[in-house]
Design a protein around this motif. Structure first.
Motif, PDB file in Angstrom:
ATOM      1  N   THR A  52       0.888  -1.306   0.104  1.00  0.00           N
ATOM      2  CA  THR A  52      -0.012  -0.114  -0.028  1.00  0.00           C
ATOM      3  C   THR A  52       0.643   0.969  -0.035  1.00  0.00           C
ATOM      4  O   THR A  52       0.355   2.290   0.161  1.00  0.00           O
ATOM      5  N   HIS A  53       2.082   1.219   0.021  1.00  0.00           N
ATOM      6  CA  HIS A  53       2.870   2.232  -0.276  1.00  0.00           C
ATOM      7  C   HIS A  53       4.102   2.023  -1.075  1.00  0.00           C
ATOM      8  O   HIS A  53       5.303   1.471  -0.570  1.00  0.00           O
ATOM      9  N   ILE A  54       4.178   2.427  -2.520  1.00  0.00           N
ATOM     10  CA  ILE A  54       5.255   2.163  -3.356  1.00  0.00           C
ATOM     11  C   ILE A  54       5.367   3.594  -4.363  1.00  0.00           C
ATOM     12  O   ILE A  54       4.416   4.017  -4.526  1.00  0.00           O
ATOM     13  N   HIS A  55       6.653   3.850  -4.660  1.00  0.00           N
ATOM     14  CA  HIS A  55       6.609   4.884  -5.872  1.00  0.00           C
ATOM     15  C   HIS A  55       7.568   4.109  -6.992  1.00  0.00           C
ATOM     16  O   HIS A  55       8.597   3.956  -7.033  1.00  0.00           O
ATOM     17  N   LEU A  56       6.543   3.578  -7.872  1.00  0.00           N
ATOM     18  CA  LEU A  56       7.166   2.975  -8.824  1.00  0.00           C
ATOM     19  C   LEU A  56       8.413   3.692  -9.767  1.00  0.00           C
ATOM     20  O   LEU A  56       9.263   3.103 -10.010  1.00  0.00           O
ATOM     21  N   THR A 207      -0.839   9.918   1.031  1.00  0.00           N
ATOM     22  CA  THR A 207       0.055  10.956   1.360  1.00  0.00           C
ATOM     23  C   THR A 207       1.266  10.301   2.458  1.00  0.00           C
ATOM     24  O   THR A 207       1.137   9.208   2.980  1.00  0.00           O
ATOM     25  N   HIS A 208       2.059  11.214   2.694  1.00  0.00           N
ATOM     26  CA  HIS A 208       3.137  10.716   3.781  1.00  0.00           C
ATOM     27  C   HIS A 208       2.876  11.816   5.025  1.00  0.00           C
ATOM     28  O   HIS A 208       2.560  13.100   4.711  1.00  0.00           O
ATOM     29  N   ALA A 209       3.159  11.346   6.281  1.00  0.00           N
ATOM     30  CA  ALA A 209       3.038  12.158   7.353  1.00  0.00           C
ATOM     31  C   ALA A 209       3.976  11.926   8.406  1.00  0.00           C
ATOM     32  O   ALA A 209       3.901  10.530   8.766  1.00  0.00           O
ATOM     33  N   ALA A 244       1.198   7.070   4.690  1.00  0.00           N
ATOM     34  CA  ALA A 244       2.524   6.383   4.998  1.00  0.00           C
ATOM     35  C   ALA A 244       3.137   6.865   6.184  1.00  0.00           C
ATOM     36  O   ALA A 244       3.142   8.235   6.405  1.00  0.00           O
ATOM     37  N   HIS A 245       3.744   6.039   7.023  1.00  0.00           N
ATOM     38  CA  HIS A 245       4.695   6.278   8.067  1.00  0.00           C
ATOM     39  C   HIS A 245       4.217   6.565   9.359  1.00  0.00           C
ATOM     40  O   HIS A 245       4.077   5.616  10.195  1.00  0.00           O
ATOM     41  N   CYS A 246       3.502   7.640   9.830  1.00  0.00           N
ATOM     42  CA  CYS A 246       3.046   8.109  10.828  1.00  0.00           C
ATOM     43  C   CYS A 246       3.986   7.536  11.944  1.00  0.00           C
ATOM     44  O   CYS A 246       3.626   6.741  13.177  1.00  0.00           O
ATOM     45  N   SER A 295       6.967  -1.122   0.546  1.00  0.00           N
ATOM     46  CA  SER A 295       8.294  -1.085   0.613  1.00  0.00           C
ATOM     47  C   SER A 295       8.666   0.281   0.180  1.00  0.00           C
ATOM     48  O   SER A 295      10.056   0.624   0.313  1.00  0.00           O
ATOM     49  N   ASP A 296       7.639   1.301   0.291  1.00  0.00           N
ATOM     50  CA  ASP A 296       7.951   2.436  -0.097  1.00  0.00           C
ATOM     51  C   ASP A 296       8.567   2.745  -1.480  1.00  0.00           C
ATOM     52  O   ASP A 296       8.029   2.248  -2.367  1.00  0.00           O
ATOM     53  N   GLY A 297       9.949   3.268  -1.677  1.00  0.00           N
ATOM     54  CA  GLY A 297      10.553   3.118  -3.023  1.00  0.00           C
ATOM     55  C   GLY A 297      11.852   2.419  -3.041  1.00  0.00           C
ATOM     56  O   GLY A 297      12.647   2.291  -1.693  1.00  0.00           O
TER      57      GLY A 297
HETATM   58 ZN    ZN Z   1       6.838   7.385   0.195  1.00  0.00          ZN
END
Ligand code: ZN
Length: 432
Positions: A52-56, A207-209, A244-246, A295-297
C-alpha cells in the motif's frame, strides 16, 4: 497446501482452479479434460501480496541515495532525479518495479509517482498486469524539499484529466488516487481542495506524514500543530485516506487516526534506512487502526520485496517491545487481507475464495532456506525470499512461471535501466 488468509483459516491441503480472471474452485479439485495443471507440490498457495505504499517511478534511483536522512535525501537526490525523468525513463523505472514486484509475489500496489509523466506509469502498469491505484505527486509550495510546484487549479485539473482517462481502466484494475506529497510540499488550500475532490469524486487520498523529526518540527512551527492534527484540521483524515509512516505521533494523534478510520501504511525498511524511526504499530492495532505494508521506494529500501517488509515489521517490534507484540500471522494479514480491506477491495482480493479475482502467489517451501517448514506462516514470513516464489497470477494472468517472468524480458530491461539511469543522472547534473 492452501493458505486462504480468510480469518481463522489454517493451512490445509488443496488446490485452486482459475477460470478467466477468477478463482472458480478451491480445495480437493478433480482435474477435468483440458485443464492445464501446474505442479505445486511442496508449495503453499496464497493470495498475492498487496503493497500500500510504493513509488514505481523511483525504482530507477535504486542504490543512488545512500546515507541520507529524509529531507536531505529528497533535496539532494530524489527531487532532482524526479525532475530529470522523461516519459521513457519513467517507463523503464515502472517496468523494472513491476518485474521485481511480480517476482516477489506482489500483485497490487497503491502508488505515489512524480508530478510529471504519470501517464508513462499507467501505460506500463496497464500493459504488464499489476493491479494499481496510482497517484501523481501534488505539490504547490516551492522550497528546499518541494520542487516543480503547480498552482492548485493546475494540480487538481491534472488529476481530473488522469481520472477521466484512466480511472477504472483495464477491467477496473487501474485506479487513480489523489497524492498530495506531504505537508511541506502542499499549501492549506491544496490540501483542502484535495479533501473536497476526494469526497466529491470518491477518490482515495494517499500521502506521507509524521515520518521525520525535522519535517514534524517545521510543520509544528508553521501551523502550531502535529502532522496528523494539521491534516485533521483541513478535513483530510478519513477512511479513504492512506498515510504512509505515522512514526512520531502525539498521544492524541493516535486517537485522531483511530476515530477517523484513517489508514496507516507501514514501511519498516524505509523508516530504518532513512533513520526516521519505528512506527508504533502494535499500539495502532490495539486502537483498531488499519495498518498495511509497503516497501516505499527502491531509492530508500532498496528493494520492493514484501517478504523483507513482513519480516522486519515483526522483528523491529520485538526489538522495541519484546516478543509477541506483533506476530508473523499479523504481518501476513497486513500483507494480504487487511490491505484489501483497507483499500475497500475485500470482496475482490486479499483472500483465496471462489469468485474472487485470481491474484495468487505460489511459494515453494521445499527449498533449503525454508525447510523444514514446520510452521508454515513462520516459513513464509521469516525464512522465505523472492527466490521461493514459483508461480504468480495477477488478475488470472500468469505473470511468473517456474520463478521466471512470463512477459517481461529481463535481458533487455536490465541494461536499458542501467543506461536510462546514467542518462538521467547526466540530465540532473545539467539542471540549474
Ligand atoms: Zn513514500
Amino acid at each position: 497446501m492452501l493458505l486462504t488468509m480468510r480469518s481463522g483459516d489454517r493451512p490445509k491441503l488443496g488446490n485452486v482452479r482459475i477460470e478467466g480472471r477468477r478463482i472458480s474452485a478451491l480445495g480437493a479439485i478433480e482435474p477435468r479434460t483440458g485443464d492445464e495443471i501446474l505442479d505445486c507440490s511442496g508449495c503453499v498457495i496464497l493470495p498475492g501480496f498487496i503493497q500500500t505504499h510504493i513509488h514505481l517511478s523511483q525504482t530507477l534511483f535504486r542504490n543512488t541515495a545512500e546515507n541520507l536522512s529524509l529531507l536531505d535525501w529528497l533535496e539532494q537526490r530524489i527531487l532532482p532525479f524526479e525532475a530529470a525523468h522523461t516519459p521513457e525513463s519513467v517507463a523503464v523505472s515502472t517496468e523494472l518495479a513491476v518485474a521485481e514486484l511480480f517476482l516477489s509475489g506482489t500483485t497490487t500496489g497503491l502508488t505515489m509517482e512524480a508530478a510529471r509523466h504519470t501517464e508513462s506509469v499507467l501505460e506500463i502498469v496497464a500493459r504488464l498486469g499489476l493491479r494499481a491505484i496510482v497517484g501523481r505527486s501534488l505539490v504547490d509550495r516551492a522550497g528546499r524539499v518541494a520542487n516543480s510546484p503547480e498552482s492548485v487549479p493546475v494540480a487538481i485539473g491534472n488529476v481530473q484529466r488522469l481520472k477521466q482517462k484512466w480511472h477504472g481502466q483495464a477491467d477496473g484494475r487501474i485506479e487513480i488516487c489523489l497524492a498530495p506529497r506531504f505537508a511541506l510540499g502542499c499549501s492549506e488550500t491544496l490540501l483542502r481542495e484535495v479533501a473536497k475532490m476526494a469526497a466529491a469524486d470518491g477518490l482515495r487520498i494517499h500521502t506521507h506524514a509524521a515520518e521525520n523529526y525535522a519535517e514534524i518540527d517545521q510543520v509544528q512551527r508553521e501551523t502550531g500543530l502535529g502532522n496528523i492534527e494539521y491534516l485533521d484540521s483541513l478535513g483530510v483524515l478519513g477512511p479513504s485516506t492512506f498515510i504512509a509512516h505515522c512514526i512520531h505521533l502525539k498521544p492524541g494523534e493516535l486517537d485522531l487516526l483511530a476515530e477517523s478510520k484513517t489508514r496507516v501504511l507501514h514501511c519498516p525498511t524505509a523508516n530504518l534506512k532513512l533513520g526516521s524511526g519505528i512506527a508504533p504499530v502494535p499500539e495502532m492495532l490495539a486502537k483498531g487502526i488499519s495498518v498495511s505494508l509497503g516497501s516505499d521506494g527502491a531509492a530508500c529500501n532498496n528493494a520492493l520485496d514484501m517478504f523483507r517488509e513482513m519480516r522486519l515489521a515483526v522483528l523491529i517490534q520485538s526489538g522495541r517491545l519484546g516478543v509477541g507484540h506483533l506476530n508473523a500471522m499479523t504481518a501476513l494479514e497486513m500483507a494480504t487481507r487487511k490491505a484489501a480491506e483497507a483499500l475497500g477491495k475485500e470482496d475482490e482480493i486479499g483472500t483465496l475464495e471462489v469468485g474472487k479475482l485470481a491474484d495468487i502467489v505460489v511459494i515453494d517451501l521445499n527449498r533449503p532456506n525454508t525447510c523444514p517448514a514446520e510452521d508454515i506462516v513462520a516459513a513464509i514470513v521469516f525464512s522465505a525470499t523472492p527466490q521461493n516464489v514459483r508461480h504468480v497470477f495477477a488478475d488470472g494472468r500468469q505473470v511468473v512461471s517456474e520463478t521466471a517472468l512470463t512477459e517481461i524480458d529481463l535481458g533487455g530491461l536490465l541494461p536499458k535501466a542501467q543506461e536510462s539511469l546514467s542518462d538521467l543522472q547526466a540530465r540532473a547534473k545539467r539542471q540549474p
